[in-house]
Design a protein around this motif. Structure first.
Motif, PDB file in Angstrom:
ATOM      1  N   GLN A  82      58.256  84.674   7.074  1.00  0.00           N
ATOM      2  CA  GLN A  82      59.163  83.852   7.868  1.00  0.00           C
ATOM      3  C   GLN A  82      60.111  83.073   6.953  1.00  0.00           C
ATOM      4  N   LYS A  83      59.576  82.540   5.850  1.00  0.00           N
ATOM      5  CA  LYS A  83      60.417  81.829   4.882  1.00  0.00           C
ATOM      6  C   LYS A  83      61.389  82.799   4.206  1.00  0.00           C
ATOM      7  N   VAL A  84      60.885  83.991   3.888  1.00  0.00           N
ATOM      8  CA  VAL A  84      61.739  84.998   3.258  1.00  0.00           C
ATOM      9  C   VAL A  84      62.894  85.358   4.176  1.00  0.00           C
ATOM     10  N   GLU A  85      62.593  85.565   5.449  1.00  0.00           N
ATOM     11  CA  GLU A  85      63.644  85.961   6.379  1.00  0.00           C
ATOM     12  C   GLU A  85      64.686  84.855   6.548  1.00  0.00           C
ATOM     13  N   MET A  86      64.228  83.617   6.603  1.00  0.00           N
ATOM     14  CA  MET A  86      65.177  82.508   6.713  1.00  0.00           C
ATOM     15  C   MET A  86      66.124  82.488   5.516  1.00  0.00           C
ATOM     16  N   LYS A  87      65.577  82.729   4.311  1.00  0.00           N
ATOM     17  CA  LYS A  87      66.420  82.740   3.113  1.00  0.00           C
ATOM     18  C   LYS A  87      67.364  83.929   3.130  1.00  0.00           C
ATOM     19  N   VAL A  88      66.860  85.093   3.524  1.00  0.00           N
ATOM     20  CA  VAL A  88      67.696  86.294   3.596  1.00  0.00           C
ATOM     21  C   VAL A  88      68.869  86.075   4.542  1.00  0.00           C
ATOM     22  N   ARG A  89      68.590  85.471   5.693  1.00  0.00           N
ATOM     23  CA  ARG A  89      69.657  85.221   6.674  1.00  0.00           C
ATOM     24  C   ARG A  89      70.744  84.316   6.104  1.00  0.00           C
ATOM     25  N   SER A  90      70.352  83.414   5.211  1.00  0.00           N
ATOM     26  CA  SER A  90      71.341  82.503   4.632  1.00  0.00           C
ATOM     27  C   SER A  90      72.189  83.176   3.558  1.00  0.00           C
ATOM     28  N   LEU A  91      71.743  84.363   3.097  1.00  0.00           N
ATOM     29  CA  LEU A  91      72.425  85.027   1.993  1.00  0.00           C
ATOM     30  C   LEU A  91      73.250  86.236   2.419  1.00  0.00           C
ATOM     31  N   VAL A  92      72.999  86.767   3.607  1.00  0.00           N
ATOM     32  CA  VAL A  92      73.698  87.986   4.033  1.00  0.00           C
ATOM     33  C   VAL A  92      74.691  87.662   5.147  1.00  0.00           C
ATOM     34  N   SER A  93      75.556  88.612   5.433  1.00  0.00           N
ATOM     35  CA  SER A  93      76.544  88.423   6.494  1.00  0.00           C
ATOM     36  C   SER A  93      75.880  88.560   7.856  1.00  0.00           C
ATOM     37  N   CYS A  94      76.549  88.056   8.878  1.00  0.00           N
ATOM     38  CA  CYS A  94      75.999  88.085  10.228  1.00  0.00           C
ATOM     39  C   CYS A  94      75.908  89.504  10.776  1.00  0.00           C
ATOM     40  N   ASN A  95      76.608  90.444  10.175  1.00  0.00           N
ATOM     41  CA  ASN A  95      76.580  91.831  10.639  1.00  0.00           C
ATOM     42  C   ASN A  95      75.454  92.648  10.011  1.00  0.00           C
ATOM     43  N   THR A  96      74.729  92.056   9.079  1.00  0.00           N
ATOM     44  CA  THR A  96      73.652  92.765   8.388  1.00  0.00           C
ATOM     45  C   THR A  96      72.448  92.933   9.307  1.00  0.00           C
TER      46      THR A  96
ATOM     47  N   GLY B 284      53.040 103.257  -5.800  1.00  0.00           N
ATOM     48  CA  GLY B 284      53.567 102.620  -6.992  1.00  0.00           C
ATOM     49  C   GLY B 284      54.601 101.553  -6.731  1.00  0.00           C
ATOM     50  N   LEU B 285      54.967 100.835  -7.805  1.00  0.00           N
ATOM     51  CA  LEU B 285      55.966  99.779  -7.739  1.00  0.00           C
ATOM     52  C   LEU B 285      57.162 100.149  -8.607  1.00  0.00           C
ATOM     53  N   SER B 286      58.342 100.005  -8.045  1.00  0.00           N
ATOM     54  CA  SER B 286      59.574 100.262  -8.780  1.00  0.00           C
ATOM     55  C   SER B 286      60.130  98.947  -9.311  1.00  0.00           C
ATOM     56  N   LEU B 287      61.205  99.041 -10.112  1.00  0.00           N
ATOM     57  CA  LEU B 287      61.862  97.835 -10.607  1.00  0.00           C
ATOM     58  C   LEU B 287      62.345  96.983  -9.441  1.00  0.00           C
ATOM     59  N   ARG B 288      62.883  97.646  -8.420  1.00  0.00           N
ATOM     60  CA  ARG B 288      63.360  96.902  -7.237  1.00  0.00           C
ATOM     61  C   ARG B 288      62.202  96.201  -6.546  1.00  0.00           C
ATOM     62  N   ASP B 289      61.012  96.860  -6.557  1.00  0.00           N
ATOM     63  CA  ASP B 289      59.828  96.233  -5.960  1.00  0.00           C
ATOM     64  C   ASP B 289      59.475  94.940  -6.687  1.00  0.00           C
ATOM     65  N   TYR B 290      59.559  94.967  -8.035  1.00  0.00           N
ATOM     66  CA  TYR B 290      59.216  93.767  -8.797  1.00  0.00           C
ATOM     67  C   TYR B 290      60.194  92.631  -8.516  1.00  0.00           C
ATOM     68  N   GLU B 291      61.444  92.983  -8.272  1.00  0.00           N
ATOM     69  CA  GLU B 291      62.430  91.961  -7.913  1.00  0.00           C
ATOM     70  C   GLU B 291      62.086  91.357  -6.554  1.00  0.00           C
ATOM     71  N   ARG B 292      61.696  92.227  -5.612  1.00  0.00           N
ATOM     72  CA  ARG B 292      61.299  91.735  -4.283  1.00  0.00           C
ATOM     73  C   ARG B 292      60.011  90.912  -4.371  1.00  0.00           C
ATOM     74  N   LEU B 293      59.110  91.336  -5.245  1.00  0.00           N
ATOM     75  CA  LEU B 293      57.858  90.617  -5.413  1.00  0.00           C
ATOM     76  C   LEU B 293      58.108  89.184  -5.885  1.00  0.00           C
ATOM     77  N   ALA B 294      59.039  89.021  -6.814  1.00  0.00           N
ATOM     78  CA  ALA B 294      59.375  87.678  -7.289  1.00  0.00           C
ATOM     79  C   ALA B 294      59.941  86.828  -6.150  1.00  0.00           C
ATOM     80  N   PHE B 295      60.745  87.478  -5.321  1.00  0.00           N
ATOM     81  CA  PHE B 295      61.333  86.781  -4.166  1.00  0.00           C
ATOM     82  C   PHE B 295      60.239  86.365  -3.177  1.00  0.00           C
ATOM     83  N   LEU B 296      59.273  87.250  -2.954  1.00  0.00           N
ATOM     84  CA  LEU B 296      58.152  86.929  -2.067  1.00  0.00           C
ATOM     85  C   LEU B 296      57.348  85.750  -2.610  1.00  0.00           C
ATOM     86  N   ARG B 297      57.030  85.805  -3.901  1.00  0.00           N
ATOM     87  CA  ARG B 297      56.216  84.744  -4.493  1.00  0.00           C
ATOM     88  C   ARG B 297      56.935  83.403  -4.489  1.00  0.00           C
ATOM     89  N   GLU B 298      58.258  83.454  -4.648  1.00  0.00           N
ATOM     90  CA  GLU B 298      59.051  82.217  -4.607  1.00  0.00           C
ATOM     91  C   GLU B 298      58.949  81.548  -3.238  1.00  0.00           C
TER      92      GLU B 298
END
Length: 307
Positions: A260-274, A240-254
């Motif tokens: 690879q694009k998702v990871e690049m964006k994630v790296r720009s949004l989180v701290s270096c220790n993440t 199944g899909l949760s609400l959090r899944d739908y949020e991630r799905l929107a991020f994937l589709r964007e």
């Protein structure tokens, strides 16, 4: 590619091209495209360098190059008549400069493997996955020095063999039909080892002599896949899909469902220790369960050592 003493070649024919400098012959070179064969004599360095592939074995190419047929490879070069190699001396003395570790496995769907590999990379900053001739994928690590470069190509061998560049070669085989039948539903895993350091490390050998390399045990292809890919997702984790899944799905589709694009964006949004691997895990799992072509693949079973 192997290197040995220049004393192990004689009767060089007219097909060799001489490199002359100041009226002195520096080197001789011979090259044929299909099957690939390159021979280079470096007179100043007392080196004979020979490069070839398993196609040099003709009808026996399906067995790949191994301890049992390496002599046949060298005998086949002698049979061409372009030169004469001292086969026994080469077998005893040669060292390996570069080689490909290759496995052909039975699998009818290259797209399933390609999709699985592309969506299960642990760290897209360290490894990239590219399409290979619309017939598979290539995994490469992101490094600045050639000696540290790792490259694993996964492709449909039957389709590759059917390309026009291989037509004349196949037509020249006495067992053409048997070779073509052998490669039906065969996927090739090909790991390039481009330095003696890589050969020693990946094959777990102390020396890169031809004898030691061909006798090496282990499964370096599986080791690379273990290094690069995440563990498969269990059935209990994909219900199944949760609400959090739908949020991630929107991020994937964007980001065009491109991890690879998702990871690049994630790296720009989180701290270096993440932990990027931990943060990206839900996106990989979500994309995996949304793509019906992707099922769990057990590479240890697929790449098990042949009997």
């Amino acid at each position: 590619m192997i290197k040995t003493s220049i004393n192990n070649i004689s009767d060089i024919g007219d097909d060799f091209v001489a490199n002359i400098k100041n009226d002195v012959i520096i080197s001789h070179r011979y090259k044929q495209e299909m099957p690939l064969l390159k021979i280079r004599l470096e007179h100043g360095h007392d080196e004979l360098i020979i490069e070839f592939t398993s196609k040099l074995l003709g009808d026996d190419m399906i067995y790949l190059i191994n301890q049992s047929n390496i002599r046949q490879c060298l005998d086949n070069i002698n049979a061409l008549g372009c030169c004469h190699l001292a086969v026994d001396a080469i077998l005893n003395e040669a060292e390996v400069l570069r080689c490909d570790v290759t496995r052909d496995v039975l699998c009818s769907d290259i797209s399933k493997i390609s999709n699985y590999v592309a969506t299960h990379i642990k760290n897209n900053k360290k490894w990239v996955c590219k399409q290979y001739q619309q017939n598979g994928v290539v995994l490469e690590n992101v490094v600045s020095t050639a000696r540290c470069k790792k490259r694993l190509t996964i492709y449909d061998k039957h389709k590759e063999l059917s390309k026009s560049r291989n037509r004349d070669y196949l037509n020249g085989l006495s067992a053409k039909s048997a070779v073509e039948d052998f490669y039906k539903d065969k996927i090739r895993f090909e790991l390039n080892l481009n330095s003696k350091e890589q050969i020693r490390k990946n094959l777990n050998v102390e020396e890169t002599t031809l004898v030691k390399v061909l006798a090496a045990c282990g499964n370096p292809i599986l080791n690379i896949l273990d290094e690069v890919l995440c563990q498969p997702v269990s059935c209990e984790e994909v219900q199944g899909l949760s609400l959090r899944d739908y949020e991630r799905l929107a991020f994937l589709r964007e980001h065009d469902n491109d991890l690879q694009k998702v990871e690049m964006k994630v790296r720009s949004l989180v701290s270096c220790n993440t932990s990027i691997n931990k943060t990206m895990k839900p996106y990989r799992e979500l994309l995996g369960r949304l793509n019906q072509n992707i099922s769990v693949i057990s590479f240890p079973a697929l790449l098990k050592e042949p009997a």
